[in-house]
Design a protein around this motif. Structure first.
Motif, mmCIF file in Angstrom:
data_model
loop_
_atom_site.group_PDB
_atom_site.id
_atom_site.type_symbol
_atom_site.label_atom_id
_atom_site.label_comp_id
_atom_site.label_asym_id
_atom_site.label_seq_id
_atom_site.Cartn_x
_atom_site.Cartn_y
_atom_site.Cartn_z
ATOM 1 N N LEU A 93 0.829 -1.207 0.000
ATOM 2 C CA LEU A 93 0.000 0.000 0.000
ATOM 3 C C LEU A 93 0.863 1.257 0.000
ATOM 4 C CD1 LEU A 93 -2.420 -1.265 2.771
ATOM 5 C CD2 LEU A 93 -3.171 -0.697 0.452
ATOM 6 N N TYR A 94 0.463 2.212 -0.823
ATOM 7 C CA TYR A 94 1.153 3.497 -0.827
ATOM 8 C C TYR A 94 0.724 4.329 0.384
ATOM 9 C CZ TYR A 94 2.487 2.525 -5.679
ATOM 10 O OH TYR A 94 3.014 1.978 -6.816
ATOM 11 N N PRO A 95 1.577 5.265 0.810
ATOM 12 C CA PRO A 95 1.180 6.193 1.874
ATOM 13 C C PRO A 95 -0.088 6.953 1.480
ATOM 14 C CG PRO A 95 3.541 6.355 1.415
ATOM 15 C CD PRO A 95 2.944 5.489 0.342
ATOM 16 N N PHE A 105 7.160 4.422 -4.427
ATOM 17 C CA PHE A 105 6.475 4.662 -5.696
ATOM 18 C C PHE A 105 7.433 4.569 -6.878
ATOM 19 C CE2 PHE A 105 4.431 7.170 -9.041
ATOM 20 C CZ PHE A 105 3.194 6.536 -9.062
ATOM 21 N N GLY A 106 7.092 3.740 -7.853
ATOM 22 C CA GLY A 106 7.910 3.596 -9.061
ATOM 23 C C GLY A 106 7.373 2.509 -9.961
ATOM 24 N N PRO A 107 6.047 2.459 -10.197
ATOM 25 C CA PRO A 107 5.481 1.386 -11.016
ATOM 26 C C PRO A 107 5.933 1.484 -12.469
ATOM 27 C CG PRO A 107 3.834 3.077 -10.627
ATOM 28 C CD PRO A 107 5.029 3.433 -9.775
ATOM 29 N N GLU A 131 -4.552 5.135 -6.289
ATOM 30 C CA GLU A 131 -5.811 4.748 -5.653
ATOM 31 C C GLU A 131 -6.317 3.408 -6.168
ATOM 32 O OE1 GLU A 131 -9.070 4.698 -3.181
ATOM 33 O OE2 GLU A 131 -7.217 5.876 -3.106
ATOM 34 N N THR A 132 -6.237 3.193 -7.477
ATOM 35 C CA THR A 132 -6.765 1.934 -8.016
ATOM 36 C C THR A 132 -5.963 0.730 -7.528
ATOM 37 O OG1 THR A 132 -5.452 2.185 -10.049
ATOM 38 C CG2 THR A 132 -7.713 3.020 -10.080
#
Length: 257
Positions: free
Chosen positions: A108-110, A117-119, A135-136
């Motif tokens: 889960l992201y903050p 983060f780095g998709p 969010e998704t």
């Protein structure tokens, strides 16, 4: 059509198989058969990150969802896999509510978690909006954890309260090992722990799963009759060996006449 996550939330009966070999076309072929998901295993196999990426591509080409099991409950191991965009992740050997919380935070992201983060492939290399993905991914990523020890079973009533877990998957062989009876999966002590775990999971409304390498109908029926709704059974190498053994036996019988 329901997503895999929706099927898990509705406790649908789901069928999967294990991908263990390193040839990605296996995922492409098996994805076309109609399984609900392919379990791509990086815990006990030689599948590395590059091979995993190819497996995910093959499964998508075949039209089937993917669940990737990472080797351990570790946020670094989870990160690179999640950036590749599988349908979901399977985290093994989760034993306490605290360990489970750490596992979920890694996905889960903050402000909900600690995922960096780095998709990449997960956002189609920039074709998808990164802000929307934040969010998704929280809403759509399938999150599964494995219950593989007596300790985990005893802590399960607290663990099922975690809102992010979609499926608790039993690892019966390691469960038997945790009580000193490794691989005696169907004997009373392990069977009793399985019953205890399944009752807690099902009462919570979560999906309960099992991973078995067997393709024996009686063994599959055994797990289904325990009340488990998600069954991942057999594997690529099992099916190859079964087919090769059957063919060899047939050849020998013909040649012996």
């Amino acid at each position: 059509m329901k997503t895999l996550k929706e099927k898990l939330r509705d406790r649908d009966e789901l069928s999967g198989m294990h991908i263990c070999l390193t040839e990605p076309c296996i995922s492409e072929m098996c994805a076309g058969l109609g399984y609900d998901f392919l379990w791509i295993d990086t815990e006990h196999t030689a599948i590395d990150y590059q091979v995993l990426l190819y497996h995910l591509m093959g499964a998508k080409a075949g039209g089937t969802d993917t669940l990737v099991r990472i080797p351990w409950n570790n946020q670094v191991l989870a990160k690179r896999v999640l950036e590749m965009g599988p349908t979901g992740i399977i985290i093994p050997m989760v034993n306490t509510a605290q360990e489970l919380d750490a596992a979920m935070q890694a996905t889960l992201y903050p402000p909900y978690g600690i995922r960096g983060f780095g998709p990449l492939r997960a956002v189609r290399y920039g074709l998808d909006d990164a802000d929307s993905f934040i969010e998704t991914s929280r809403q759509q990523l399938v999150r599964c954890v494995q219950i593989e020890t007596k300790t985990a079973v005893k802590n399960l009533k607290e663990m099922v309260k975690n809102p992010y877990v979609d499926c608790f998957i039993l690892g019966p062989c390691d469960l038997s090992g945790s009580i000193g009876e490794l691989n005696r999966v169907f004997e009373d002590h392990t069977s009793s722990l399985v019953d205890e775990a399944v009752a807690i999971i099902n009462e919570s409304g979560k999906s309960s799963g099992v991973s078995t390498g067997s393709d024996d109908p009686e063994i599959i029926r055994y797990w289904h009759e325990k009340g488990i709704n998600v069954i991942s059974a057999g594997s690529d190498y099992v099916h190859i060996m079964d087919g090769a053994r059957k063919e060899l036996n047939m050849l020998r019988q013909i040649q012996a006449k």
